[in-house]
Structures are given as structure tokens and as C-alpha cells.
Design a protein around this motif. Sequence first.
Motif, PDB file in Angstrom:
ATOM      1  N   ASP A  35       0.836  -1.208   0.000  1.00 14.46           N
ATOM      2  CA  ASP A  35       0.000   0.000   0.000  1.00 14.46           C
ATOM      3  C   ASP A  35       0.872   1.260   0.000  1.00 14.46           C
ATOM      4  OD1 ASP A  35      -2.329  -1.494   0.005  1.00 14.46           O
ATOM      5  OD2 ASP A  35      -2.635  -1.330   2.169  1.00 14.46           O
ATOM      6  N   LEU A  36       1.916   1.258   0.819  1.00 13.51           N
ATOM      7  CA  LEU A  36       2.819   2.410   0.892  1.00 13.51           C
ATOM      8  C   LEU A  36       3.497   2.685  -0.444  1.00 13.51           C
ATOM      9  CD1 LEU A  36       4.550   4.525   2.596  1.00 13.51           C
ATOM     10  CD2 LEU A  36       6.240   2.677   2.680  1.00 13.51           C
ATOM     11  N   VAL A  37       4.148   1.689  -1.022  1.00 11.25           N
ATOM     12  CA  VAL A  37       4.894   1.937  -2.257  1.00 11.25           C
ATOM     13  C   VAL A  37       3.971   2.220  -3.431  1.00 11.25           C
ATOM     14  CG1 VAL A  37       6.997   0.749  -1.517  1.00 11.25           C
ATOM     15  CG2 VAL A  37       5.272  -0.505  -2.793  1.00 11.25           C
ATOM     16  N   ASN A  38       2.791   1.597  -3.457  1.00 12.98           N
ATOM     17  CA  ASN A  38       1.826   1.911  -4.520  1.00 12.98           C
ATOM     18  C   ASN A  38       1.386   3.373  -4.451  1.00 12.98           C
ATOM     19  OD1 ASN A  38       1.708  -0.541  -5.858  1.00 12.98           O
ATOM     20  ND2 ASN A  38      -0.114  -1.255  -4.775  1.00 12.98           N
ATOM     21  N   ARG A  39       1.266   3.874  -3.255  1.00 14.93           N
ATOM     22  CA  ARG A  39       0.781   5.235  -3.050  1.00 14.93           C
ATOM     23  C   ARG A  39       1.877   6.282  -3.225  1.00 14.93           C
ATOM     24  NH1 ARG A  39       1.015   6.574   2.008  1.00 14.93           N
ATOM     25  NH2 ARG A  39       0.530   4.500   2.721  1.00 14.93           N
ATOM     26  N   LYS A  40       3.098   5.974  -2.788  1.00 15.36           N
ATOM     27  CA  LYS A  40       4.111   7.004  -2.648  1.00 15.36           C
ATOM     28  C   LYS A  40       5.240   6.978  -3.684  1.00 15.36           C
ATOM     29  CE  LYS A  40       6.793   9.328   0.851  1.00 15.36           C
ATOM     30  NZ  LYS A  40       7.095   9.452   2.246  1.00 15.36           N
ATOM     31  N   TYR A  41       5.477   5.847  -4.315  1.00 10.63           N
ATOM     32  CA  TYR A  41       6.650   5.708  -5.179  1.00 10.63           C
ATOM     33  C   TYR A  41       6.278   5.342  -6.609  1.00 10.63           C
ATOM     34  CZ  TYR A  41       9.253   5.863  -0.845  1.00 10.63           C
ATOM     35  OH  TYR A  41       9.777   6.255   0.359  1.00 10.63           O
ATOM     36  N   LYS A  42       7.141   5.779  -7.523  1.00 12.41           N
ATOM     37  CA  LYS A  42       7.014   5.346  -8.917  1.00 12.41           C
ATOM     38  C   LYS A  42       7.561   3.928  -8.979  1.00 12.41           C
ATOM     39  CE  LYS A  42       8.594   6.253 -13.542  1.00 12.41           C
ATOM     40  NZ  LYS A  42       9.659   6.808 -14.346  1.00 12.41           N
ATOM     41  N   LEU A  43       6.796   3.013  -9.564  1.00 15.11           N
ATOM     42  CA  LEU A  43       7.242   1.634  -9.601  1.00 15.11           C
ATOM     43  C   LEU A  43       6.718   0.905 -10.824  1.00 15.11           C
ATOM     44  CD1 LEU A  43       4.791  -0.517  -8.644  1.00 15.11           C
ATOM     45  CD2 LEU A  43       5.216   0.604  -6.477  1.00 15.11           C
ATOM     46  N   GLU A  44       7.288  -0.255 -11.027  1.00 16.49           N
ATOM     47  CA  GLU A  44       6.841  -1.170 -12.071  1.00 16.49           C
ATOM     48  C   GLU A  44       6.675  -2.539 -11.427  1.00 16.49           C
ATOM     49  OE1 GLU A  44       8.623  -3.215 -16.112  1.00 16.49           O
ATOM     50  OE2 GLU A  44       9.442  -1.310 -15.440  1.00 16.49           O
ATOM     51  N   PHE A  45       5.503  -3.131 -11.594  1.00 15.66           N
ATOM     52  CA  PHE A  45       5.231  -4.457 -11.057  1.00 15.66           C
ATOM     53  C   PHE A  45       5.133  -5.429 -12.226  1.00 15.66           C
ATOM     54  CE2 PHE A  45       1.914  -7.670  -9.860  1.00 15.66           C
ATOM     55  CZ  PHE A  45       2.679  -8.376  -8.950  1.00 15.66           C
ATOM     56  N   TYR A  46       5.971  -6.459 -12.186  1.00 17.69           N
ATOM     57  CA  TYR A  46       5.933  -7.498 -13.207  1.00 17.69           C
ATOM     58  C   TYR A  46       5.148  -8.682 -12.667  1.00 17.69           C
ATOM     59  CZ  TYR A  46       7.231 -11.217 -16.383  1.00 17.69           C
ATOM     60  OH  TYR A  46       7.174 -12.270 -17.264  1.00 17.69           O
ATOM     61  N   ASN A  47       4.042  -8.997 -13.327  1.00 17.09           N
ATOM     62  CA  ASN A  47       3.177 -10.106 -12.961  1.00 17.09           C
ATOM     63  C   ASN A  47       3.646 -11.339 -13.727  1.00 17.09           C
ATOM     64  OD1 ASN A  47       1.064 -12.000 -12.933  1.00 17.09           O
ATOM     65  ND2 ASN A  47      -0.492 -10.405 -12.715  1.00 17.09           N
ATOM     66  N   GLY A  48       4.238 -12.297 -13.027  1.00 20.97           N
ATOM     67  CA  GLY A  48       4.759 -13.496 -13.665  1.00 20.97           C
ATOM     68  C   GLY A  48       3.692 -14.344 -14.333  1.00 20.97           C
ATOM     69  N   GLN A  49       2.441 -14.272 -13.846  1.00 16.00           N
ATOM     70  CA  GLN A  49       1.371 -15.069 -14.424  1.00 16.00           C
ATOM     71  C   GLN A  49       0.959 -14.549 -15.806  1.00 16.00           C
ATOM     72  OE1 GLN A  49       1.522 -14.034 -11.284  1.00 16.00           O
ATOM     73  NE2 GLN A  49       1.640 -15.962 -10.218  1.00 16.00           N
ATOM     74  N   THR A  50       0.851 -13.226 -15.930  1.00 13.82           N
ATOM     75  CA  THR A  50       0.411 -12.640 -17.204  1.00 13.82           C
ATOM     76  C   THR A  50       1.582 -12.181 -18.062  1.00 13.82           C
ATOM     77  OG1 THR A  50       0.250 -10.401 -16.292  1.00 13.82           O
ATOM     78  CG2 THR A  50      -1.733 -11.806 -16.143  1.00 13.82           C
ATOM     79  N   GLU A  51       2.774 -12.143 -17.471  1.00 16.75           N
ATOM     80  CA  GLU A  51       3.983 -11.635 -18.136  1.00 16.75           C
ATOM     81  C   GLU A  51       3.790 -10.194 -18.597  1.00 16.75           C
ATOM     82  OE1 GLU A  51       5.180 -14.430 -21.152  1.00 16.75           O
ATOM     83  OE2 GLU A  51       5.650 -15.958 -19.670  1.00 16.75           O
ATOM     84  N   GLU A  52       3.050  -9.430 -17.797  1.00 14.93           N
ATOM     85  CA  GLU A  52       2.816  -8.020 -18.094  1.00 14.93           C
ATOM     86  C   GLU A  52       3.250  -7.173 -16.904  1.00 14.93           C
ATOM     87  OE1 GLU A  52      -1.094  -8.722 -20.952  1.00 14.93           O
ATOM     88  OE2 GLU A  52      -1.341  -7.686 -19.044  1.00 14.93           O
ATOM     89  N   SER A  53       3.533  -5.904 -17.202  1.00 14.70           N
ATOM     90  CA  SER A  53       3.939  -4.963 -16.166  1.00 14.70           C
ATOM     91  C   SER A  53       2.894  -3.873 -16.008  1.00 14.70           C
ATOM     92  CB  SER A  53       5.285  -4.323 -16.520  1.00 14.70           C
ATOM     93  OG  SER A  53       6.296  -5.301 -16.529  1.00 14.70           O
TER      94      SER A  53
END
Length: 152
Positions: A35-53
Motif C-alpha cells: 500500500d505504501l509503495v503503490n501510493r508514494k513511489y514510482k514503480l513497475e510491477f511485473y506479474n509473472g502469471q500474465t507476463e505483463e507490467s
Amino acid sequence: MNWKSIKDSIYFEDGSLRDIVISDWSIEAWEKWVDLVNRKYKLEFYNGQTEESTDKIDFQIINQYWKGKSDLVNTATIHLDQVIIKCYFFDSREFENDIQPQEFRSIANHFRLINYLVDTSNLSGKTVFLTGENSTDEVLLEVSGKQVKYFA
């Protein structure tokens, strides 16, 4: 400490990473951190199941992995300007992020990391350690709340 001392003692370039670690972690702590990093930081999440970011971490995907419902690893990349923090979510009981020392080119980069460590410590109520790669006995600095202690 001045920048040269910090660079030479913490971000020295020997080909290894530095680890950000917190012991005694939990799924509840992970959820707060997400919750903290989603709200406060620029990020990229790589979903291994969908192979999408995407630009937000999907906590449910990570939790499914920890429960054994998926065997595909997910990662998060947190951007602190020129500094990148990598998170792999291997184990729900272990908090570990990686940084690359060569990305630290100024005292401003160091203070961006310190702010992230303070945020993480305040969120969890735990001490955050910056160590040598895979070396919990090589503590370079620790952050407990707003208190920063240098060991290098």
C-alpha cells in the motif's frame, strides 16, 4: 558523514549488490508495504502469471504465489530517481530488497534511499538494515524510525 565517506564505505563498487533486510516479516506487513509503495513511489510491477507490467503492485497475485497457487515469480522495481530498488517476493516471512551501489552518484541519491528506509521502518515498526549482499552480519547502516546509524 560526507558524500565521499558514504560512497566509499556503503556504496563501494565491488560487483556485488547491497541488501535491504528486515527480520520477522509477515504477510500483513507486506500488505502495508505494498500500500505504501503503490501510493508514494514510482514503480513497475511485473506479474509473472500474465507476463505483463503495471505501475501498481497487485498484492493478491503475490499472496497467491506465497500460498502455492502459482509458481511464477513476480517482481517490483521501485524508482528513486536514478536509483532502482528491486523486490522479488520470494518468501512472505522475509523482507529483502536489492540495490546496485554504482547507481549512487550523489548524496541526493543516498538521502532518497534513506527516506525510503525511514518510510519502511515507520510503517512496520521494525529496524531496517542495509547489508552487504547475502551477508546479514555485514551491516552497513540501520534505520529505526527516523534514526539512522552508520556502521561503515
